[in-house]
Scaffold this motif. Structure first.
Motif, mmCIF file in Angstrom:
data_model
loop_
_atom_site.group_PDB
_atom_site.id
_atom_site.type_symbol
_atom_site.label_atom_id
_atom_site.label_comp_id
_atom_site.label_asym_id
_atom_site.label_seq_id
_atom_site.Cartn_x
_atom_site.Cartn_y
_atom_site.Cartn_z
ATOM 1 N N LEU A 145 -26.768 -17.176 -13.657
ATOM 2 C CA LEU A 145 -26.131 -16.735 -12.412
ATOM 3 C C LEU A 145 -26.990 -17.151 -11.212
ATOM 4 C CD1 LEU A 145 -25.026 -13.145 -13.459
ATOM 5 C CD2 LEU A 145 -23.833 -15.329 -13.743
ATOM 6 N N GLY B 131 -25.405 -16.071 -5.817
ATOM 7 C CA GLY B 131 -25.625 -15.079 -4.763
ATOM 8 C C GLY B 131 -26.455 -15.652 -3.621
ATOM 9 N N ARG C 159 -31.570 -9.988 0.661
ATOM 10 C CA ARG C 159 -32.817 -9.265 0.893
ATOM 11 C C ARG C 159 -34.015 -10.194 1.118
ATOM 12 N NH1 ARG C 159 -31.569 -5.608 -4.343
ATOM 13 N NH2 ARG C 159 -30.203 -7.401 -4.694
ATOM 14 N N LYS D 16 -31.943 -17.755 -2.357
ATOM 15 C CA LYS D 16 -33.009 -17.066 -3.095
ATOM 16 C C LYS D 16 -33.464 -17.822 -4.336
ATOM 17 C CE LYS D 16 -32.021 -13.347 -5.533
ATOM 18 N NZ LYS D 16 -31.742 -11.910 -5.748
ATOM 19 N N VAL D 17 -32.502 -18.295 -5.138
ATOM 20 C CA VAL D 17 -32.876 -18.902 -6.422
ATOM 21 C C VAL D 17 -33.657 -20.205 -6.250
ATOM 22 C CG1 VAL D 17 -31.020 -17.812 -7.729
ATOM 23 C CG2 VAL D 17 -30.627 -20.062 -6.664
ATOM 24 N N GLN E 211 -18.202 -20.443 -8.267
ATOM 25 C CA GLN E 211 -17.593 -19.113 -8.139
ATOM 26 C C GLN E 211 -16.670 -19.124 -6.927
ATOM 27 O OE1 GLN E 211 -20.461 -15.924 -8.165
ATOM 28 N NE2 GLN E 211 -18.923 -14.328 -7.784
ATOM 29 N N PRO F 223 -16.561 -11.470 -5.052
ATOM 30 C CA PRO F 223 -18.001 -11.309 -5.241
ATOM 31 C C PRO F 223 -18.387 -10.512 -6.483
ATOM 32 C CG PRO F 223 -17.221 -9.693 -3.666
ATOM 33 C CD PRO F 223 -16.005 -10.467 -4.122
ATOM 34 N N THR G 30 -21.508 -10.166 -9.973
ATOM 35 C CA THR G 30 -22.018 -10.827 -11.176
ATOM 36 C C THR G 30 -20.932 -10.928 -12.257
ATOM 37 O OG1 THR G 30 -22.897 -8.658 -11.801
ATOM 38 C CG2 THR G 30 -24.444 -10.211 -10.845
ATOM 39 N N ILE H 58 -24.028 1.198 -17.749
ATOM 40 C CA ILE H 58 -25.108 0.859 -16.820
ATOM 41 C C ILE H 58 -24.652 1.321 -15.448
ATOM 42 C CG2 ILE H 58 -26.399 -1.022 -15.717
ATOM 43 C CD1 ILE H 58 -25.951 -2.661 -18.288
ATOM 44 N N GLU I 181 -25.514 1.119 -11.360
ATOM 45 C CA GLU I 181 -26.315 0.444 -10.335
ATOM 46 C C GLU I 181 -27.032 1.475 -9.479
ATOM 47 O OE1 GLU I 181 -26.780 -3.002 -10.096
ATOM 48 O OE2 GLU I 181 -25.953 -2.551 -12.060
ATOM 49 N N ASN J 128 -31.815 -2.218 -16.621
ATOM 50 C CA ASN J 128 -31.127 -3.419 -17.090
ATOM 51 C C ASN J 128 -31.835 -4.639 -16.530
ATOM 52 O OD1 ASN J 128 -29.230 -5.462 -17.610
ATOM 53 N ND2 ASN J 128 -27.967 -4.884 -15.834
ATOM 54 N N ALA J 129 -32.316 -5.524 -17.415
ATOM 55 C CA ALA J 129 -33.033 -6.717 -16.962
ATOM 56 C C ALA J 129 -32.090 -7.769 -16.376
ATOM 57 C CB ALA J 129 -33.830 -7.312 -18.109
ATOM 58 N N TYR K 135 -28.238 -10.500 -20.996
ATOM 59 C CA TYR K 135 -27.379 -9.910 -22.017
ATOM 60 C C TYR K 135 -26.889 -10.994 -22.967
ATOM 61 C CZ TYR K 135 -26.341 -7.711 -17.446
ATOM 62 O OH TYR K 135 -26.405 -7.199 -16.173
ATOM 63 N N LEU L 26 -20.824 -7.158 -13.437
ATOM 64 C CA LEU L 26 -20.878 -7.484 -14.866
ATOM 65 C C LEU L 26 -21.239 -6.237 -15.673
ATOM 66 C CD1 LEU L 26 -20.877 -9.498 -17.198
ATOM 67 C CD2 LEU L 26 -23.268 -10.022 -16.655
ATOM 68 N N THR L 27 -22.046 -5.397 -15.068
ATOM 69 C CA THR L 27 -22.522 -4.211 -15.777
ATOM 70 C C THR L 27 -21.378 -3.255 -16.128
ATOM 71 O OG1 THR L 27 -23.050 -3.407 -13.554
ATOM 72 C CG2 THR L 27 -24.862 -4.273 -14.854
ATOM 73 N N ASN M 101 -35.903 -9.925 -5.678
ATOM 74 C CA ASN M 101 -34.880 -9.690 -4.661
ATOM 75 C C ASN M 101 -35.406 -9.845 -3.242
ATOM 76 O OD1 ASN M 101 -32.721 -9.097 -6.480
ATOM 77 N ND2 ASN M 101 -33.698 -7.123 -6.851
HETATM 78 C C1 UD1 Z 1 -28.338 -7.029 -11.117
HETATM 79 C C2 UD1 Z 1 -27.639 -6.036 -12.038
HETATM 80 C C3 UD1 Z 1 -28.591 -4.857 -12.258
HETATM 81 C C4 UD1 Z 1 -29.885 -5.358 -12.869
HETATM 82 C C5 UD1 Z 1 -30.514 -6.458 -12.019
HETATM 83 C C6 UD1 Z 1 -31.636 -7.096 -12.793
HETATM 84 C C7 UD1 Z 1 -25.251 -6.183 -11.579
HETATM 85 C C8 UD1 Z 1 -24.093 -5.568 -10.886
HETATM 86 N N1 UD1 Z 1 -26.422 -5.580 -11.416
HETATM 87 O O1 UD1 Z 1 -28.569 -6.389 -9.881
HETATM 88 O O2 UD1 Z 1 -27.993 -3.923 -13.136
HETATM 89 O O3 UD1 Z 1 -30.804 -4.295 -13.024
HETATM 90 O O4 UD1 Z 1 -29.550 -7.491 -11.734
HETATM 91 O O5 UD1 Z 1 -32.360 -8.032 -12.040
HETATM 92 O O6 UD1 Z 1 -25.074 -7.187 -12.252
HETATM 93 N N2 UD1 Z 1 -24.924 -13.599 -8.469
HETATM 94 C C9 UD1 Z 1 -23.867 -14.460 -8.622
HETATM 95 N N3 UD1 Z 1 -22.679 -14.179 -8.026
HETATM 96 C C10 UD1 Z 1 -22.487 -13.050 -7.305
HETATM 97 C C11 UD1 Z 1 -23.557 -12.139 -7.168
HETATM 98 C C12 UD1 Z 1 -24.755 -12.436 -7.770
HETATM 99 O O7 UD1 Z 1 -24.018 -15.513 -9.275
HETATM 100 O O8 UD1 Z 1 -21.380 -12.851 -6.794
HETATM 101 C C13 UD1 Z 1 -26.217 -13.934 -9.088
HETATM 102 C C14 UD1 Z 1 -27.362 -13.930 -8.089
HETATM 103 O O9 UD1 Z 1 -27.541 -15.224 -7.555
HETATM 104 C C15 UD1 Z 1 -28.535 -13.490 -8.935
HETATM 105 C C16 UD1 Z 1 -27.906 -12.650 -10.034
HETATM 106 O O10 UD1 Z 1 -26.525 -12.941 -10.018
HETATM 107 O O11 UD1 Z 1 -29.189 -14.593 -9.523
HETATM 108 C C17 UD1 Z 1 -28.109 -11.149 -9.808
HETATM 109 O O12 UD1 Z 1 -27.566 -10.786 -8.546
HETATM 110 P P1 UD1 Z 1 -28.263 -9.717 -7.610
HETATM 111 O O13 UD1 Z 1 -27.422 -9.550 -6.409
HETATM 112 O O14 UD1 Z 1 -29.683 -10.048 -7.417
HETATM 113 O O15 UD1 Z 1 -28.127 -8.420 -8.524
HETATM 114 P P2 UD1 Z 1 -29.065 -7.135 -8.536
HETATM 115 O O16 UD1 Z 1 -28.704 -6.263 -7.402
HETATM 116 O O17 UD1 Z 1 -30.470 -7.528 -8.678
#
Ligand code: UD1
Ligand code: CA
Length: 476
Positions: free
Chosen positions: A11, A14, A18, A25-26, A78, A82, A84, A159, A161, A176-177, A180, A205-206, A234
């Motif tokens: 993924l 995003g 932050r 970010k990535v 994507q 919005p 995960t 899970i 958030e 949750n890391a 999965y 996704l969670t 983050n």
């Molecule tokens: C997410 C998890 C959280 C977990 C944490 C671990 C969800 C809802 N939450 O939260 O449970 O503890 O990761 O690090 O999944 N991304 C996309 N498309 C999107 C949004 C995000 O590809 O629409 C990607 C981001 O680029 C990122 C990853 O998904 O690489 C995680 O997104 P992020 O917004 O950082 O999720 P967290 O709030 O950290």
């Protein structure tokens, strides 16, 4: 790898709000690679049939970086829904319709995971025949992560958030890391049913976990042995922390390979650099990008090497060097600036307060003090006297200087390029060389010295110098 097929979804769509950054970010680097680059490298060790990366924010920039890290990765775009969950959904849709293996989901912002941790997660998932297996970790400070909520019998219930958690849920320290393994069919089926009913209005996704559990599908969470595995980036505080942890791993890897690192805390080695046994790294030193350090070489203190090659038993101290090649047993520094295209031969020396650029300096040759050598070819066993300067730029073009084997220049020689000094030739102190010097010649350009007696007392009357001069003369 067992017979079952594996697809990996990374993924990376995003924005990373932050981070407060223009750069997605990535793509923020640690250890010389973007965050997502580390994730992709780990992914490549798992024998997956498909590796997909989901992109959206700054798509083209991210894709360019991904192609550099892993050209075979499948790019999935994507849409504007919005979350995960949506990201994984578009990734599944991009897989062959008959794919029914396992799907490993990785986050582009969780860079410290190692392949063996993931392999164990996949093996355990398959052994237990789970529909989903979550990598979890127990943290002293779980702030910001999704929490694993377990039921009375200790099984995973869902899970939640951080932003949706009650005070009681927020107190749970198993997180949750964001990693999965899912069985593709179940994931496909239940993802389609996830809504955006949450604090962030996203398809999480969670949320799939709770749906799977309600459908009585087996879901497990494997607690990582090493809590660092789950470390997610983050913001920039976490970026620095991830960079520090990665650097510590890299430094220890080289120490175990026979490299002496005197002060690991102030030594930064990129993941892409290569060091040989018996190299010694002194404090405050950065060995970056594709740098290669030979056996027995000593680097530092206070040195930065970017894309440099340092030969066996060479010494480089208090130096800033970029795209330079330093020969075996050569010495560089202190306070030396090597710019791209510097090639110093074996047993050569580039000394204090010297800057070089596009300069090939032959075996055994020395540029010991206070010089600028640019666009030059210097032969073997040459000595450029203190303060020798190549005047390589006439405001329009850069010109080359060449100096033959065994030549010596006097202190403060200016070599006005294009110009060449023949083998074994010499220049006098302060010479300004505008014409080629034949082999073996001595070139002088400064007029003979004349002393004008009494000049200071006459022209600078009343100064300290004039007074000192008249005292000396009356004492004669
Ligand atoms: C997410 C998890 C959280 C977990 C944490 C671990 C969800 C809802 N939450 O939260 O449970 O503890 O990761 O690090 O999944 N991304 C996309 N498309 C999107 C949004 C995000 O590809 O629409 C990607 C981001 O680029 C990122 C990853 O998904 O690489 C995680 O997104 P992020 O917004 O950082 O999720 P967290 O709030 O950290
Ligand atoms: Ca995250």
């Amino acid at each position: 790898m067992t017979g079952k097929s594996l697809a990996i979804v990374v993924l990376a769509a995003g924005q990373g709000t932050r981070m407060k950054s223009r750069l997605p970010k990535v793509l923020h680097p640690i250890g010389g690679r973007p965050l997502v680059g580390h994730v992709l490298r780990t992914a490549q060790n798992l024998g997956a049939e498909h590796i997909e990366v989901v992109v959206r924010h700054e798509r083209d920039t991210v894709v360019a970086a991904l192609t550099h890290e892993h050209p075979e990765a499948i790019i999935v775009d994507q849409d504007d829904i919005p979350g995960t969950g949506r990201a994984v959904q578009v990734a599944i849709e991009a897989l062959p319709a008959d794919f029914d293996g396992d799907v490993l989901v990785l986050s582009g912002d969780v860079p410290l995971l190692e392949a063996q941790t993931l392999q164990r997660l996949i093996d355990e998932h398959r052994r237990a025949q789970a529909a989903a297996t979550i990598l979890s970790a127990k943290l002293n400070d779980p702030t910001g992560y999704g929490r694993i909520i377990r039921d009375a019998s200790g099984g995973v219930a869902r899970i939640v958030e951080q932003k949706d958690a009650s005070a009681e849920e927020a107190a749970v320290n198993e997180i949750n890391a964001g990693v999965y393994v899912f069985r593709a069919a179940q994931l496909r089926h239940h993802l389609a049913r996830v809504d955006q009913n949450n604090a962030q209005g996203e398809v999480y996704l969670t949320s799939v976990i709770e749906l799977l559990r309600r459908a009585n599908e087996p879901v497990a969470a494997e607690v990582a042995d090493d809590e660092v595995a789950a470390f997610g980036v983050n913001d920039r505080v976490q970026l620095a922390e991830a960079g520090r942890i990665l650097n510590q791993r890299i430094v220890q890897r080289w120490q175990r390979e026979g490299v002496t690192v005197v002060d690991p805390a102030t030594t930064w080695i990129d993941d892409t650099a290569v060091l040989a046994p018996d190299a010694t790294i002194l404090p405050n030193t950065q060995i970056l990008r594709a740098s290669v350090v030979g056996p027995g070489a000593t680097i530092g203190p206070d040195t930065t090497l970017v894309d440099c090659e340092v030969g066996e038993d060479a010494t480089v101290r208090r130096t800033d060097a970029n795209l330079a090649v330093i020969g075996a047993r050569a010495t560089v520094g202190p306070f030396t600036y090597l710019r791209p295209g510097t090639i110093l031969g074996a047993d050569g020396k580039i000394g204090a307060y010297v800057e070089t650029k596009n300069a090939e300096i032959g075996e055994g040759s020395k540029v010991p003090h206070l010089s600028y050598v640019g666009d030059a070819t210097i032969g073997k066993n040459v000595n450029l006297g203190a303060g020798t300067i190549t005047a390589n730029y006439d405001d329009v073009h850069k010109h080359r200087t060449s100096v033959g084997d065994e030549a010596h220049t006097g202190s403060h020689t200016v070599l006005v390029a294009p110009v060449s000094i023949g083998d074994g030739a010499k220049t006098g102190a302060g010479a300004v060389i505008r014409k080629d010097v034949p082999a073996g010649a001595l070139a002088l350009s400064v007029s003979p010295q004349r002393n004008i007696d009494g000049w200071v007392e006459k022209n600078r009357a009343g100064t300290g110098a004039a007074q000192a001069a008249s005292r000396a003369r009356s004492a004669e």
